[in-house]
Write an enzyme that holds these catalytic residues in place. Structure first.
Site, mmCIF file in Angstrom:
data_model
loop_
_atom_site.group_PDB
_atom_site.id
_atom_site.type_symbol
_atom_site.label_atom_id
_atom_site.label_comp_id
_atom_site.label_asym_id
_atom_site.label_seq_id
_atom_site.Cartn_x
_atom_site.Cartn_y
_atom_site.Cartn_z
ATOM 1 C CB VAL A 239 4.383 3.868 1.247
ATOM 2 C CG1 VAL A 239 5.083 5.221 1.237
ATOM 3 C CG2 VAL A 239 5.358 2.768 1.677
ATOM 4 C CG HIS A 240 -1.162 2.748 4.453
ATOM 5 N ND1 HIS A 240 -0.968 1.952 5.568
ATOM 6 C CD2 HIS A 240 -1.195 4.022 4.910
ATOM 7 C CE1 HIS A 240 -0.903 2.714 6.654
ATOM 8 N NE2 HIS A 240 -1.023 3.969 6.291
#
Ligand code: RIB
Ligand code: CA
Length: 315
Positions: A239-240
């Protein structure tokens, strides 16, 4: 006092999750959400921003910005991981596509409309809009509080080519212009964001689908888990963009090192690579703070807590 921020994003499943967190965090005042092409086309990114904000319906709606194609067009997209609509195929309704101004104009207006240094930009997609805003108003870099960017790599491999990270690769000239701008910059590269993997247990911890946040996440996250398993054999998802958002909300969880960085704009094998002068005696001038280390457990806890609190605030 809440921190005034502009979120520039290319939704994208992880962008959408970051929006759920940001729009209901009492520590942030989201002045604007500006769309940029990347994971999906500019038009789809503009639609997705509108759809997400409509679904969440925050008490104070942010100004919205419309994406337009980068000068050299988009070389890739993220549909293989984010789905044909960029949101896992959730196909959210959009009540009506309001006429919105171009993203770069919204960024300039919001920064100019507030005291100098009081508005920060959190860039979660390609840097096309930020570069255009700086080009449109050359004084803007000095007026922005902080520019936090998800993108690039320092020592690790790329994710779209062996050397380049997706956001930078989508518009290398824009990224170079931003790296060389006199703004206060913090980069959250893959070296940091890849350290966070949310496993399937996340799906058991999501808010109820009857909540606004739960409704979105229950529809967009299962396709993300499928995509990561099919493409990478990973039993979890990165979940950059939520990690990059945490750098704004919880900077104490990140170790920032001042570095000298630039962007390759012409290499056959290295186009879009972020290059840092790490020689024993660097010759390049330091121009960017880079988060290479983070407190993994606490960042994950902050994201999970943020989801719970966003759902409680949103209803
Ligand atoms: O490389 C990861 C980045 O590219 C994330 O922002 C993701 O949403 C895509 O834009
Ligand atoms: Ca993104």
């Amino acid at each position: 006092m809440a921190r005034k921020v502009i979120l520039d994003c290319d939704p994208g499943i992880d962008d959408a999750m970051a929006l759920c967190l940001a729009l209901f965090d009492p520590r942030l005042e989201v002045m604007a959400v500006t769309a940029v092409g990347g994971n999906v086309t500019p038009a789809q990114a503009t639609r997705n921003v509108q759809a997400i904000v409509e679904q969440l319906d925050p008490p104070r709606w942010p100004r919205l910005g419309a994406a337009s194609p980068p000068d050299n067009g988009l070389p890739v997209d993220g549909r293989n991981l984010h789905g044909s609509d960029g949101l896992g195929g959730a196909d959210f309704d959009v009540a009506e596509l309001h006429h919105v101004h171009p993203s770069e104009k919204v960024i300039c207006d919001q920064v100019r409309g507030a005291p100098p240094g009081s508005v920060s930009i959190i860039a979660l997609g390609p840097l096309t809009n930020v570069a255009r805003a700086f080009q449109r108003d050359p004084e803007l870099p000095g007026l922005v509080g902080e520019l936090i960017m998800m993108g690039g790599t320092v020592a690790g491999p790329g994710n779209i080519t062996p050397t380049a990270e997706f956001n930078i690769y989508c518009d290398p000239p824009a990224a170079r212009a931003v790296f060389r701008s006199p703004s206060t910059k913090t980069l959250i590269p893959l070296d940091a964001t890849n350290r966070i993997v949310l496993n399937f247990d996340l799906l058991n911890k999501l808010p109820a689908p009857s909540t606004k946040v739960g409704n979105i996440l229950h529809r967009i996250l299962p396709p993300a888990f499928r995509g990561y398993r099919q493409r990478f054999g990973l039993e979890g998802i990165h979940v950059h963009d939520s990690v990059a958002l945490m750098a704004s909300i919880h900077p104490e969880l990140f170790t920032i090192e001042e570095m000298a960085g630039d962007v390759e704009t012409a290499g056959e094998l290295t186009l879009g690579m972020t290059v840092f002068d790490r020689r024993r005696v660097p010759k390049w001038r330091r121009n960017i703070g880079v988060a290479q280390h983070l407190r993994q457990r606490e960042v994950v806890d902050a994201i999970l807590r943020g989801i719970r609190e966003a759902a409680a605030h949103a209803g």
